[in-house]
Write a protein that holds these residues in place. Structure first.
Motif, short mmCIF file in Angstrom:
data_model
loop_
_atom_site.label_atom_id
_atom_site.label_comp_id
_atom_site.label_asym_id
_atom_site.label_seq_id
_atom_site.Cartn_x
_atom_site.Cartn_y
_atom_site.Cartn_z
N SER A 76 6.80 40.65 21.56
CA SER A 76 5.98 40.01 20.53
C SER A 76 4.49 40.18 20.82
CB SER A 76 6.34 38.53 20.42
OG SER A 76 6.18 37.86 21.66
N ALA A 77 4.11 40.17 22.10
CA ALA A 77 2.71 40.40 22.47
C ALA A 77 2.27 41.82 22.09
CB ALA A 77 2.50 40.16 23.96
N LEU A 78 3.13 42.80 22.37
CA LEU A 78 2.82 44.18 21.98
C LEU A 78 2.80 44.33 20.46
CD1 LEU A 78 5.02 46.08 24.62
CD2 LEU A 78 2.52 45.90 24.59
N GLY A 79 3.69 43.61 19.78
CA GLY A 79 3.68 43.64 18.31
C GLY A 79 2.40 43.06 17.75
N TRP A 80 1.89 42.01 18.37
CA TRP A 80 0.62 41.41 17.94
C TRP A 80 -0.53 42.41 18.11
CZ3 TRP A 80 -3.61 39.84 21.17
CH2 TRP A 80 -4.61 39.13 20.49
N VAL A 81 -0.52 43.15 19.22
CA VAL A 81 -1.53 44.19 19.43
C VAL A 81 -1.40 45.26 18.35
CG1 VAL A 81 -2.33 46.01 21.00
CG2 VAL A 81 -1.66 43.78 21.92
N LEU A 82 -0.18 45.62 17.99
CA LEU A 82 0.04 46.63 16.95
C LEU A 82 -0.51 46.17 15.60
CD1 LEU A 82 1.27 49.28 15.95
CD2 LEU A 82 3.47 48.09 15.72
#
Length: 393
Positions: free
Chosen positions: A87-93
Motif C-alpha cells: 500500500s505504501a508503494l501504491g501511494w507513491v505510484l
C-alpha cells in the motif's frame, strides 16, 4: 542444483496454471457459455462456502501441531508486511502517475493485496511434485507446502477484508450507507460527533463527557463499516477448525491418522477440498476474460502496478525474510522460506474486484488490471520462483 533444473521446476507449475486458466477463459466465451457470468457466480459460491474451507481445514488439521504453530508465528507478520509495504508503494505510484480520483482506491488495493490463497495453493503443490524440486520428498513437501498455503489463505483473507477493505473505503471519499443510501463524509462525521449540539459553554467535565460520547459514536460508525462477515469467511472458520483439531491431542488422535476412529471425516474433507484448486483456476480464467473488453485506464498505471507487484515488492520481501532469518526470527526450512518470499511476488488478489463492486467504482478498470497483471505473472512468477529456490537452497 543447476539453473536450468530450478527454472524447469519453477516454470512447469506456472505453465499448468496458464493452461487451465486459458481453458476457463475459453469456457467463458459467449459462444461457449459453459462458464458464463451466472455459472461463475454459482461456482464461486461453491468454492467460497465448500471447497476452500474443506481444503484449509483438512490440510491444517493434518499438518499443524502446537509445536509447528509456534514455529509458524512469523507468517502472519510477513503477510501483514506485504500489505503495508504494497500500500505504501501504491501511494507513491498515485503521486507519480496522478490518476483520476476514482482510480486511487483501486491502485492502492491492487498494490496492497496479493493472491495469497489460490495462487499458492496451485503453485506450491505443483512445485513439490516436480522431479527437479529442491525441497526433498514430494509427499512431505506437498503436505507441508499445502499447509503453509492454507494458513496463508486464511490469514490473507482476514487482512484483505479488514486492512484493504477499509483502506479502499477511506480513499473512496464519501461512503455509501446501505441502509438509507445517504453519503456521509468522514470529516462531517468527525465534526458532528465532537462538537456539542448546544451553543452555551459547558463545564470541563461536561465537555470531556461530550468528547468521549463523540469518540464512542465515531468508533461505532467505523465498526459498522467493517465487513466482519467477510473477515470471518468460511475459509477462516475452516482454518480455526483445522487449528483446533491439529493442536488438541485427543481430537487429533480421533480424526487424523490411518488408525484414527473418525478418519473418514478427514478423508471426506480432503476429497472435497481437492476440487478447490482446478475449479478456482477455471473461474480465474473466466473472470479475466472481462479485461479483454478494455477500459479507459492508461498503460502507465497498469505498468506501474505491475512494477510494484513484480519488481519492488519482491525486492522488499528479500530484505524482510533475509533480515528475519539473520536476527533468528525464522527457522531455516527452505520450503517455508520459499513460501514467505513468494508471498511478496504474487499477482493482485481477485477479491479486489469484489471490493471495488461494493463501492461502485473502477470495476471495468479492475478487470483490465487483473488481465494484464496475471498475464505478466506467468513470466515474473517463473523468474522469481527460480531465484527464490536458488536463494533458499
Amino acid at each position: 542444483m543447476g539453473f536450468m533444473d530450478l527454472f524447469s521446476a519453477a516454470s512447469m507449475p506456472v505453465l499448468k496454471v496458464l493452461i487451465v486458466t486459458a481453458l476457463g477463459s475459453f469456457l467463458a466465451l459467449d459462444s461457449i457459455d459453459i462458464l458464463g457470468e451466472a455459472s461463475r457466480k454459482h461456482v464461486n459460491n461453491l468454492v467460497f462456502f465448500v471447497f476452500n474451507p474443506a481444503l484449509v481445514a483438512s490440510n491444517l488439521a493434518g499438518t499443524i501441531t502446537y509445536e509447528s504453530m509456534i514455529a509458524l508465528w512469523f507468517m502472519p507478520v510477513n503477510i501483514l508486511l506485504t500489505f503495508i509495504i504494497g500500500s505504501a508503494l501504491g501511494w507513491v505510484l498515485t503521486i507519480i502517475a496522478k490518476p483520476p480520483q476514482h482510480l486511487k482506491p483501486l491502485i492502492l488495493g491492487t498494490c496492497a493485496a496479493g493472491n495469497l490463497g489460490n495462487m499458492l495453493l496451485i503453485i506450491i503443490p505443483a512445485v513439490c511434485k516436480e522431479q527437479g524440486s529442491p525441497f526433498g520428498d514430494s509427499d512431505v513437501c506437498n503436505t507441508n507446502g499445502t499447509a503453509y498455503a492454507s494458513l496463508s489463505m486464511a490469514v490473507g483473507a482476514v487482512f484483505l477484508w479488514s486492512y484493504v477493505y477499509n483502506l479502499v473505503r477511506l480513499c473512496s471519499g464519501p461512503a455509501q450507507d446501505s441502509g438509507n443510501n445517504k453519503s456521509i463524509t468522514v470529516q462531517n462525521d468527525l465534526t458532528e460527533s465532537l462538537l456539542p449540539s448546544s451553543a452555551p459553554s459547558t463545564p470541563v467535565n461536561g465537555k470531556l463527557k461530550v468528547k468521549l460520547n463523540g469518540m464512542k459514536q465515531q468508533l461505532g460508525k467505523v465498526l459498522k463499516q467493517v465487513n466482519f462477515k467477510a473477515i470471518f469467511a468460511p475459509s477462516t472458520f475452516g482454518a480455526i477448525v483445522g487449528f483446533v483439531i491439529g493442536t488438541i491431542a485427543p481430537m487429533r488422535k480421533l480424526i487424523i491418522g490411518t488408525t484414527a476412529p473418525l478418519r473418514v471425516i478427514q478423508d471426506s474433507a480432503t476429497l472435497v477440498g481437492n476440487a478447490a484448486i482446478p475449479v478456482v483456476t477455471l473461474v480465474v480464467g473466466g473472470n479475466l476474460l472481462k479485461g479483454l473488453k478494455g477500459s479507459g485506464i492508461s498503460l502507465p498505471i497498469v505498468l506501474g502496478i505491475a512494477a510494484v507487484r513484480y519488481v519492488f515488492l519482491p525486492l522488499c520481501g528479500i530484505l524482510v525474510v533475509k533480515g528475519a532469518l539473520y536476527f533468528g526470527l525464522l527457522h531455516a526450512d527452505p520450503l517455508y522460506l520459499f513460501v514467505l518470499l513468494l508471498q511478496f511476488a504474487l499477482p493482485p488478489a481477485m477479491n479486489i474486484g469484489t471490493i471495488m463492486q461494493l463501492f461502485g467504482a473502477g470495476e471495468s478498470e479492475c478487470s483490465v488490471i487483473m488481465l494484464w497483471t496475471y498475464c505478466l505473472a506467468s513470466i515474473s512468477l517463473t523468474l522469481w520462483s527460480t531465484f527464490f529456490m536458488w536463494l533458499v537452497t
